[in-house]
Design an enzyme around this catalytic site. Structure first.
Site: not given
Length: 341
Positions: A132, A216, A244
């Site tokens: 994400c 990641k 986020h």
């Protein structure tokens, strides 16, 4: 004609969001199935605002033969078991877990950034959805990289508890309530108290001191955007339910001004520039919830390096960071490869 679509993990936050977005975007569907773990068999889930309710089927007994696309939001464990079965049955898997992201035979796709990479999906019949925090960042970076070539990115994330699933959201709510009434706020899902606090730790620690979430962001950005771009990340969990945020510092090979960057971002696909240098002239997570866009604010030049910019990036992590991106991949797949009618 439409597609036969399966949503795996349909009772979770991301699975439900996938169903909502499929309905909102009027994805061409002839038949849709909601699939989940055995304990969720028979659970009713809404197909967006269509008024249609789906009963969850047990993944252990589901036959993917004859289905066109399976959107997986089930986590790496069930995905490892059932995604290859779906793919072998001729159903293209779009997977939201981390399982296949770095597999060289599986394209990792953000449609606004690297749509051509989807052409490699036939090697395994699987397409990966990025992390994400990576997804929203590369949407912001891509048009700037095209314009001035990015050398290095330093990013600090402020990631909402919904990134840790329903248990994360429940923990923030319960701890906040407990603190107000004087009860203990013991952590269960997170390693420390999340209410009225921030935790610089997402996923497991690696040998070099970084966390897997930080790794990641580095590895996925290189795969999606450009392997030559250097990335360093600090990923932080914050007491926000959804959305986020990222503070991104970018170093370019070529000169680019804040004004040029603003003009580029204003026209970039998937980006909404909200950048007024005044009180409230920026976007916060609360305002991005439920929206498709990746919002960019606070674009300014970094005087400490040559060709440097800072910017603030906010997005709904359950949407662009997960469900929306998966549906956009399905749309791209349909346009390029699975044409109907």
């Amino acid at each position: 004609m439409g597609y036969k679509v399966v949503v795996v993990g349909a009772t979770g936050n991301v699975g439900r969001e996938m169903l909502t977005i499929l309905a909102e975007r009027e994805f061409p569907i002839d038949e849709i199935a909601a699939v989940a773990s055995p304990r969720s068999q028979g659970t009713d889930v809404d197909f967006g605002d269509t008024g249609k309710t789906l009963k969850c089927k047990n993944i252990e007994h589901f036959d993917f033969t004859g289905w066109d696309i399976a959107l997986f939001a089930a986590g790496s464990g069930p995905t490892a078991e059932y995604a290859p079965k779906a793919a072998a049955a001729g159903c293209v898997v779009i997977d939201n877990s981390s399982l296949y992201r770095m597999d060289p035979d599986v394209p990792l796709i953000v449609p606004e950034v690297n749509p051509d990479a989807i052409d490699g999906y036939k090697k395994k019949n699987i397409i990966a959805n990025p992390n994400c925090s990576t997804a929203q960042m590369v949407v912001a970076l891509k048009p700037l990289h095209d314009a001035a070539t990015i050398k290095r990115v330093v990013v600090a994330t402020y990631q909402s508890v919904s990134g840790a699933g329903k248990a994360g959201m429940d923990e923030l709510f319960e701890q906040s309530r407990n603190i107000f009434v004087g009860d203990p706020a013991e952590p269960k899902k997170f390693t420390k108290q999340i209410a009225f606090n921030v935790i610089p730790h997402i996923d497991v620690f690696l040998d070099d001191g970084s966390t897997k979430e930080e790794w990641k962001m580095v590895a996925e950005t290189k795969k999606i955007l450009d392997p030559k771009v250097k990335v360093t990340a600090t990923c932080v969990r914050v007491p926000v339910f959804v959305g986020h945020s990222e503070a991104i510092n970018i170093e370019f090979e070529n000169e680019i001004s804040a004004e040029q960057a603003q003009n580029i971002l204003r026209e970039a696909p998937g980006v909404m520039l909200v950048d007024k240098r005044e009180d409230g002239g920026y976007v916060t997570p609360v305002e991005c919830v439920g929206d498709y866009a990746t919002f960019i604010s606070r674009v300014r030049e970094d005087s400490t390096i040559d060709n440097g910019l800072n910017l603030w990036c906010v997005s709904d992590n359950l949407r662009k960071g997960a469900a929306l991106n998966a549906v956009q991949i399905a749309e791209l797949l349909g346009r390029r490869h699975l044409k109907k009618g």
